[in-house]
Design an enzyme around this catalytic site. Structure first.
Site, PDB file in Angstrom:
ATOM      1  N   ARG A 161      16.287   0.082   4.050  1.00  0.00           N
ATOM      2  CA  ARG A 161      15.401   1.259   3.809  1.00  0.00           C
ATOM      3  C   ARG A 161      16.321   2.278   4.632  1.00  0.00           C
ATOM      4  NH1 ARG A 161       9.006   2.151   4.840  1.00  0.00           N
ATOM      5  NH2 ARG A 161       9.298   1.345   2.627  1.00  0.00           N
TER       6      ARG A 161
ATOM      7  N   HIS B  63      11.943   4.844  -4.832  1.00  0.00           N
ATOM      8  CA  HIS B  63      11.235   3.540  -4.101  1.00  0.00           C
ATOM      9  C   HIS B  63      10.898   2.704  -5.198  1.00  0.00           C
ATOM     10  CE1 HIS B  63       9.363   1.360  -1.183  1.00  0.00           C
ATOM     11  NE2 HIS B  63       8.029   2.083  -1.187  1.00  0.00           N
TER      12      HIS B  63
ATOM     13  N   GLN C  86       8.272  -0.411  -5.100  1.00  0.00           N
ATOM     14  CA  GLN C  86       7.007   0.065  -4.928  1.00  0.00           C
ATOM     15  C   GLN C  86       6.595   0.092  -6.483  1.00  0.00           C
ATOM     16  OE1 GLN C  86       4.717   0.686  -2.443  1.00  0.00           O
ATOM     17  NE2 GLN C  86       3.519   0.493  -4.272  1.00  0.00           N
TER      18      GLN C  86
ATOM     19  N   ASP D  81       0.588  10.372  -3.586  1.00  0.00           N
ATOM     20  CA  ASP D  81       0.969   9.883  -2.441  1.00  0.00           C
ATOM     21  C   ASP D  81       0.965  11.061  -1.181  1.00  0.00           C
ATOM     22  OD1 ASP D  81       2.857   8.403  -0.612  1.00  0.00           O
ATOM     23  OD2 ASP D  81       4.728   8.836  -1.684  1.00  0.00           O
TER      24      ASP D  81
ATOM     25  N   CYS E 159       0.782   4.533  -3.064  1.00  0.00           N
ATOM     26  CA  CYS E 159       1.735   3.257  -2.373  1.00  0.00           C
ATOM     27  C   CYS E 159       1.300   2.776  -0.999  1.00  0.00           C
ATOM     28  CB  CYS E 159       2.939   3.642  -2.584  1.00  0.00           C
ATOM     29  SG  CYS E 159       3.435   5.084  -1.443  1.00  0.00           S
TER      30      CYS E 159
ATOM     31  N   ARG F 227       3.639  -6.035  -4.089  1.00  0.00           N
ATOM     32  CA  ARG F 227       4.681  -5.916  -3.555  1.00  0.00           C
ATOM     33  C   ARG F 227       5.458  -7.249  -3.318  1.00  0.00           C
ATOM     34  NH1 ARG F 227       5.971  -1.049  -0.715  1.00  0.00           N
ATOM     35  NH2 ARG F 227       8.199  -2.052  -0.773  1.00  0.00           N
TER      36      ARG F 227
HETATM   37  N1   CP Z   1       4.419   1.334   0.561  1.00  0.00           N
HETATM   38  C1   CP Z   1       5.427   1.336   1.329  1.00  0.00           C
HETATM   39  O1   CP Z   1       6.598   1.001   1.071  1.00  0.00           O
HETATM   40  O2   CP Z   1       4.826   1.150   2.572  1.00  0.00           O
HETATM   41  P1   CP Z   1       5.490   0.884   4.074  1.00  0.00           P
HETATM   42  O3   CP Z   1       6.469   2.095   4.278  1.00  0.00           O
HETATM   43  O4   CP Z   1       4.519   0.377   4.907  1.00  0.00           O
HETATM   44  O5   CP Z   1       6.616  -0.237   3.577  1.00  0.00           O
HETATM   45  N1  NVA Z   2       6.828   9.055   0.107  1.00  0.00           N
HETATM   46  C1  NVA Z   2       6.559   8.209   1.313  1.00  0.00           C
HETATM   47  C2  NVA Z   2       6.474   6.879   0.711  1.00  0.00           C
HETATM   48  C3  NVA Z   2       6.077   6.028   1.914  1.00  0.00           C
HETATM   49  C4  NVA Z   2       5.984   4.570   1.333  1.00  0.00           C
HETATM   50  C5  NVA Z   2       7.824   8.329   2.179  1.00  0.00           C
HETATM   51  O1  NVA Z   2       8.926   8.554   1.830  1.00  0.00           O
HETATM   52  O2  NVA Z   2       7.524   8.557   3.281  1.00  0.00           O
END
Ligand code: CP
Ligand code: NVA
Length: 308
Positions: free
Chosen positions: A107, A134, A137, A225, A266, A294
């Protein structure tokens, strides 16, 4: 090499096979305790590195649990604790990690980090979120929709709010899984034109409608989101909130969508901002099914990456 970098970069048949495998593995577990191993142990003897340069709850825990259920071992690494965060190049990091582990999930911020890691690793790399997408997700979301409503092909998905990284992966998925997508949000936060074009080129209808109530009418799925993503500057917070407030998913918007519409997010959600508690905890919400899925979707992704 089976890297899982983005949904539009992955073969549609492979994606469908991953969803089917996730469904099968989920059913095979039944209601056994979370810590109990699966009957099949395809990751036995395998080591997985999970690298986080941004915070995470779901991605971190679901990948870790998924690896263990399949008989593998995982290590969670924070970007700032690694030499990666102190000037070691991504390509050197990729080559070193490939000597120790069988699979890397990362990530990160800029997607160029993911691309460079994948270019130089000799083991598969999985995108656990970048500023731009992502994919894990949305694989979980497709699985969730399919469990509750059948295949998502030909359905209408409506994204309300910021055209961000999660929205981008929905557009990639529209192209690969064959559903239509309507975006409703402020013009300043439209999804990337490149991704809208990609879905349209694949023959899907992608509409942009500034009127949220009109946009959601007849939707099979309404998604939103956070208004401020992890990569967004906090200094724009107030401005973003003001622009996005008309696109809040609340009871009135879900009523405009109709009773057939599911609601997804998400998570993490900011209750009272992009979505109200009434919707989050209401009958159309499937947010915790998404979170659970997930785990199952990523197990299938890891098996595909390792071809096991
Ligand atoms: N939805 C998601 O990716 O959550 P986290 O940021 O908690 O991993
Ligand atoms: N759009 C959000 C998703 C988190 C899972 C971010 O990137 O912070």
């Amino acid at each position: 090499m089976n890297h899982f970098l983005d949904i539009h970069k992955t073969d549609p048949d492979a994606l469908e096979a991953m969803i089917a495998a996730a469904d099968r593995m989920k059913a095979a577990r039944g209601d056994r305790p979370r810590g109990a191993p699966d009957d099949e142990q395809p990751l036995a003897g395998r080591m997985v590195a999970l690298i986080f340069e941004k915070p995470s709850t779901r991605t971190r825990v679901s990948f870790d649990v998924g690896v263990r259920q399949m008989g593998g071992q995982s290590m969670i690494l924070s970007g700032t604790d690694m030499q990666l965060g102190h000037g070691e190049t991504i390509s050197d990091t990729a080559r070193v990690l490939s000597r120790y582990v069988d699979l890397i999930m990362i990530r990160t911020f800029d997607e160029s980090v993911l691309a460079e890691l994948a270019d130089h690793a000799t083991v598969p790399v999985i995108n656990g979120l970048t500023d731009r997408s992502h994919p894990c997700q949305i694989m979980a979301d497709i699985l969730t929709f399919r469990e509750l409503r059948g295949p998502i092909a030909g359905r209408k998905v409506v994204w309300s709010g910021d055209g961000n990284n999660v929205c981008a992966s929905f557009l990639h998925a529209a192209a690969q899984f064959g559903f239509d997508l309507t975006f409703t949000g402020p013009v300043q936060l439209d999804p990337e034109a490149e991704f809208v074009g990609l879905a349209r080129k694949a023959g899907r209808t992608v509409e942009i409608d500034r009127d949220p109530a009109r946009a959601v009418a007849g939707a099979d799925l309404v998604v939103t989101d956070t208004w401020v993503s992890m990569h967004d500057s906090q200094s724009n917070r107030e401005r973003r909130h003001n622009m996005l407030r008309p696109y809040q998913v609340n009871a009135a918007l879900m009523e405009a969508a109709g009773p057939q519409a599911l609601f997804m997010h998400c998570l993490p959600a900011h209750r009272g901002e992009e979505v109200t508690s009434e919707v989050m905890d209401g009958p159309q919400s499937v947010v915790f099914d998404e979170a659970e899925n997930r785990l199952h979707a990523q197990k299938a992704i890891m098996r595909w990456c390792l071809d096991v």
